[in-house]
Design an enzyme around this catalytic site. Sequence first.
Site, PDB file in Angstrom:
ATOM      1  N   HIS A   1       0.886  -1.176   0.000  1.00 17.47           N
ATOM      2  CA  HIS A   1       0.000   0.000   0.000  1.00 17.47           C
ATOM      3  C   HIS A   1       0.922   1.224   0.000  1.00 17.47           C
ATOM      4  CE1 HIS A   1      -2.332  -2.935   2.455  1.00 17.47           C
ATOM      5  NE2 HIS A   1      -3.410  -2.385   1.939  1.00 17.47           N
TER       6      HIS A   1
ATOM      7  N   ASP B   1       2.235   1.957   3.456  1.00 12.38           N
ATOM      8  CA  ASP B   1       3.199   1.068   4.135  1.00 12.38           C
ATOM      9  C   ASP B   1       4.608   1.467   3.781  1.00 12.38           C
ATOM     10  OD1 ASP B   1       0.896  -0.648   4.257  1.00 12.38           O
ATOM     11  OD2 ASP B   1       1.621  -1.769   2.519  1.00 12.38           O
TER      12      ASP B   1
ATOM     13  N   GLU C   1     -10.650  -6.932  -4.320  1.00 12.85           N
ATOM     14  CA  GLU C   1     -10.474  -7.985  -3.313  1.00 12.85           C
ATOM     15  C   GLU C   1     -11.712  -8.028  -2.424  1.00 12.85           C
ATOM     16  OE1 GLU C   1      -6.654  -7.954  -1.284  1.00 12.85           O
ATOM     17  OE2 GLU C   1      -7.580  -8.799   0.505  1.00 12.85           O
TER      18      GLU C   1
HETATM   19  C1  GLO Z   1      -7.760  -6.947   4.608  1.00 14.45           C
HETATM   20  C2  GLO Z   1      -7.208  -7.181   3.296  1.00 14.45           C
HETATM   21  C3  GLO Z   1      -6.070  -6.243   2.992  1.00 14.45           C
HETATM   22  C4  GLO Z   1      -5.776  -6.206   1.528  1.00 14.45           C
HETATM   23  C5  GLO Z   1      -4.857  -5.083   1.205  1.00 14.45           C
HETATM   24  C6  GLO Z   1      -4.405  -5.065  -0.194  1.00 14.45           C
HETATM   25  O1  GLO Z   1      -8.394  -7.772   5.185  1.00 14.45           O
HETATM   26  O2  GLO Z   1      -6.823  -8.497   3.158  1.00 14.45           O
HETATM   27  O3  GLO Z   1      -4.937  -6.602   3.709  1.00 14.45           O
HETATM   28  O4  GLO Z   1      -5.250  -7.401   1.095  1.00 14.45           O
HETATM   29  O5  GLO Z   1      -5.487  -3.873   1.462  1.00 14.45           O
HETATM   30  O6  GLO Z   1      -5.424  -4.908  -1.065  1.00 14.45           O
HETATM   31 NI    NI Z   2      -7.741  -9.748   4.614  1.00 10.25          NI
HETATM   32 NI    NI Z   3      -5.793  -9.289   1.537  1.00  9.76          NI
END
Ligand code: GLO
Ligand code: NI
Ligand code: NI
Length: 404
Positions: free
Chosen positions: A68, A71, A199
């Site tokens: 991210h 990070d 996601e």
């Molecule tokens: C949280 C998600 C998060 C994503 C991250 C990248 O539960 O898994 O960690 O993977 O923001 O998209």
């Molecule tokens: Ni997650």
């Molecule tokens: Ni994730």
Amino acid sequence: EGKTMRDHMRFSVVYWHTFRGSGADPFGPGTAVRPWDDGSNSQENAVKRVSVAFEFIEKLGAPYYAFHDRDVSPEGASLSETNKIFDAVAAALKAEQERTGIKLLWGTANLFSHPRFMHGAATSCNADAFAFGASQVKKCLEVTKELGGENYVFWGGREGYQNLLNTDMKRELDHLAKFFHLAVDYAKEIGFTGQFLIEPKPKEPTKHQYDFDSANCLAFLKSYDLDKHFKLNLETNHATLASHTMQHELEYAGMNGILGSIDANTGDLLLGWDTDQFPTNYYLTAEVMLSILKYGGLGSGGVNFDAKVRRESFEPIDLFYAHIGGMDAFAKGLKIAAAIRADGEFEKFTKQRYGSWDSGVGAEIEAGKHDLKSLEKYMLAKGEAAANVSGRQEFLENLFNRYM
Ligand code: GLO
Ligand code: NI
Ligand code: NI
Ligand code: NI
């Protein structure tokens, strides 16, 4: 040629847990032992951290990493300062990528940690939060392109609701779609050709997340004319939070042509939340790899370890053990899955299970040769539907065990 299992699997290390995770949880502060990192959020420290991170990934032998924006790079006093810091850190990332050959699987923007996103970003009731999030995505797309990122991920963060009594769901979903269209348009404008991924996760941090699961994401993408532009990044622990198995999510995405990548962790049945444990279960990895192989691989995606070591085992060496265990589990899973596919036993059972469909009226139904009237005529002539005897579950699981 010269490729190892690690390359074939396109394993990826996440910056957020592995290099920034402190071990903190809602009941206590961090426990991480990181002699190289004083944790301070300065540009200088962020740049120093990049070389340590790449040393780790290099020693591990993983071909990819993911981050991210926040990070890798801290927020400055203003948006323009934040962007400048990000450029400096991106230059350090690029130098290390060139030195080591390690590549960026995907970038993403953190649109959930800062208090400005307390009601979400794209789905916030505050238009400035939308605009700030959009600005972060713009910058993160530029950096991801600069670093040769092969995908770009949207995990919803706080895109969801806590209470429908004060929430206009339709309006918020319209805004979310708008946000995605803006990102698609900008990617086109700057020539970023990486794959966009959503996601899904059903809950946490909000009570109801809008990107709930693969079926709900597909419906959203189709309703808003976004389905040509997005695939999914599926996470095991998100699947189980939605009361699905990871295999169900992979199958649904695969059959609809939107299987993009995976966040690999475990879907322990005792879990009530997303604990991000490293995968170690061969039954799980074998079934995951069976689905992935069935749909021809992950393309530009990879096996991204969105996983962290436990709060009570946080020596630096544990980070190695954890990733090695995860890579071994997937390597073994791939071998098992390949063996299962090679001898075709399960395919035979499936074929047999649909045998009466294929040899009976089923073939005519699939060919579009029937309407309700003709089916009634068929049934009236026949009198009774035959019982179907094949496909016994316990036997299939015994068979699966033989490959372990
Ligand atoms: C949280 C998600 C998060 C994503 C991250 C990248 O539960 O898994 O960690 O993977 O923001 O998209
Ligand atoms: Ni997650
Ligand atoms: Ni994730
Ligand atoms: Ni997780």
